[in-house]
Design a protein around this motif. Structure first.
Motif: not given
Lengths: 355, 355
Positions: B275-289
């Motif tokens: 997917k090409e979409r907006r991705i926030s740094v919060t979403e990224l770090f939450e996904a890692h968590q």
């Protein structure tokens, strides 16, 4: 002054007609150079015949834009002095621009000494005639060869001089401005407060587009909400609303103009209320609708004061100060140019005498 | 091919050791030039000995940054062909960059013909050795003399060739990334989607700052909210989250990378959701968590695929894919470099044969 050895040109150019100088079209017989290399620092300051700069095609300035510049003017006073206007501010800003772009700092006093020496050497180029002056362009370019994206290890400082004509050969007159809502010049955290080439490259397309529509410049809005006013063309901008003068605060994306600072100080001296704050384009157009927008003008080294006579934003097309130069704009222009040219008392100590 | 007359060098350089090429440090014996002047258009296409560019110190590129560039690589296939990778995309983007910066368009076919001719002439410079290639750097600079801020009326197109080493001489390995929250690379309405020098100048300070802290690149956030991920260093960026691959959408401030596009197409071909979409740094770090961030990598012409092994944002310091190269990253790297080098089937028709 032996820090800036001079190599004289063997063939002096023919000087241009003082009535047809324009801006930045003619250059004098000599230029100032100084080189930087990592380890050695800034070295080899010198004045040499004006001539081409020869760079490897891989020189970093051609690829990654590490460049900063300044603009100043020198005047000959009625007493025959050669003077600069607040050069300390320009040289401090040069170093601030360097810091943002990853270029090593210069010694401001050393560079000012070199510029003074160059001006004296080129004194016969100082144009006669009302409003004419000598424009000074210091700039620094990354000269190292190589295509890695990083701070260069080699730079060159260059100062060239250009005799320039009066910005308004037929007297100060107002310009027509277009409020730009597609393109953005700069954003907080970007390079807007540095005097670097990329900011100007970013503005050229918008400027060319509105020129073809009959406007002379764009009014830049902030890059975040596209609501708040930032600059006009490549100048700072002021508005007189209901007796109070307002200019956008230095928020990180606006250039800290020397003329801007001088206007604020003059207004304070005169007891005219002046505020540096955010101002939205909506507020501005509403003030006009209510009859409270009295004057608008840009400030910069080239024009000093550039009155704004009309402004277009979406469907709104407004005239300011009856399309004429406002009273305050005219007073600021007369006072500032009077101080700069040595025709008025310099109560702030802004003039710097080269000789 | 008589459109690109060749002037041969009289003194060939000594070629560098193929084991010590690095990136963009050595250049071949010839270069391609073409000039533009208003009225005349692009003219005088030619191949000449590699040598310095001589410009007046007032040349506009030194002051107002009108410059665009491209980066491409040429490979020699096992069958002895000289091939480029999707050059049509680079040349189309060159013209898109020109449009944003107010530079006149080139004829992509004419330029591709010139590049092909130059590559054939310099074939003996094509480096032997696993992973080595010929880097091609086309760029256009404003050459007109004068200090007025406007679109220049004279430009020069230059193409230089640099034999370059493998980006990962000891095999692909992950890098350490710092999430940049002070400086901004670009903003919507600015020049971020153009390949122009000012964007790189804007990034150098941040990159130097984090290098000294032990990081190899910064992760750029959007200029508006400083929340959404844009690019990594001078590359596009991808994340694999919960089996799905996500990359920031082309929002106007992100460069439309050729490798980016190729990765998206390969993933679709393989049936991997992307997917090409907006991705926030919060979403990224939450996904890692939550244990859902499986891989992260940058894409660009120089590195092709650059796996991200760890990332620091404020107080959070995370390891991705155990600090190793993820399975998908490795497969993309092998496939793309395989196609580029002519070692794999080119089912998309991405290779362009110079001969």
């Amino acid at each position: 002054m032996e820090k800036w050895p001079i190599t004289l040109t063997s063939t002096k150019k023919v000087k241009p007609d003082a009535d047809r100088l324009g801006f930045g079209k003619y250059f004098t017989d000599h230029m100032l150079l100084m080189d930087y290399s990592a380890g050695q620092g800034w070295h080899d300051p010198r004045i040499v015949p004006y001539g081409p700069i020869s760079l490897d095609p891989s020189a970093m300035v051609f690829h990654y834009g590490q460049e900063v510049f300044e603009g100043m003017k020198a005047y000959r006073t009625p007493q025959g002095e050669l003077v600069l206007f607040r050069p300390d501010m320009n040289l401090r800003r040069l170093n601030q621009s360097c810091a943002r772009i990853g270029i090593p700092q210069v010694d401001p006093e050393e560079v000012l000494e070199g510029i003074s020496r160059l001006l004296l050497l080129e004194e016969e180029w100082m144009p006669e005639g009302e409003g004419n002056s000598m424009y000074i362009r210091p700039f620094i370019i990354a000269t190292e060869s190589g295509l890695g994206v990083r701070a260069a290890q080699e730079y060159r400082l260059i100062v060239i001089l250009s005799p320039v004509g009066a910005y308004y050969p037929e007297g100060i007159h107002p310009v027509r401005i277009y409020v730009e809502d597609r393109y953005v010049r700069a954003v907080r955290g970007g390079t807007g407060e540095a005097k670097t080439s990329g900011n100007y490259a970013a503005g050229i397309k918008a400027q060319e587009d509105v020129k073809s529509l009959g406007f002379s410049q764009v009014l830049w809005l902030d890059g975040i909400e596209k609501r708040y006013i930032e600059e006009v063309g490549s100048m700072n901008v002021f508005f007189k609303i209901d007796g109070e003068v307002v200019t956008p605060e230095l928020n990180g994306s606006i250039l800290a103009g020397v003329t801007r600072d001088s206007v604020i100080r003059l207004l304070r001296e005169w007891g005219v209320p002046v505020k540096e704050r955010r101002i939205s384009v909506t507020e501005l157009f509403e003030a006009h609708q209510d009859g409270r927008l009295e004057e608008a003008f840009g400030t910069g080294t080239a024009a000093v004061i550039s009155p704004i006579g009309s402004m277009k934003w979406d469907d709104h097309d407004i005239e300011i100060a009856g399309g004429e130069t406002g009273e305050l704009s005219a007073k600021l222009y007369d006072t500032l140019t009077g101080i700069q040219r040595g025709e008025r008392e310099d109560s702030f100590g802004w003039r710097y005498s080269v000789r």
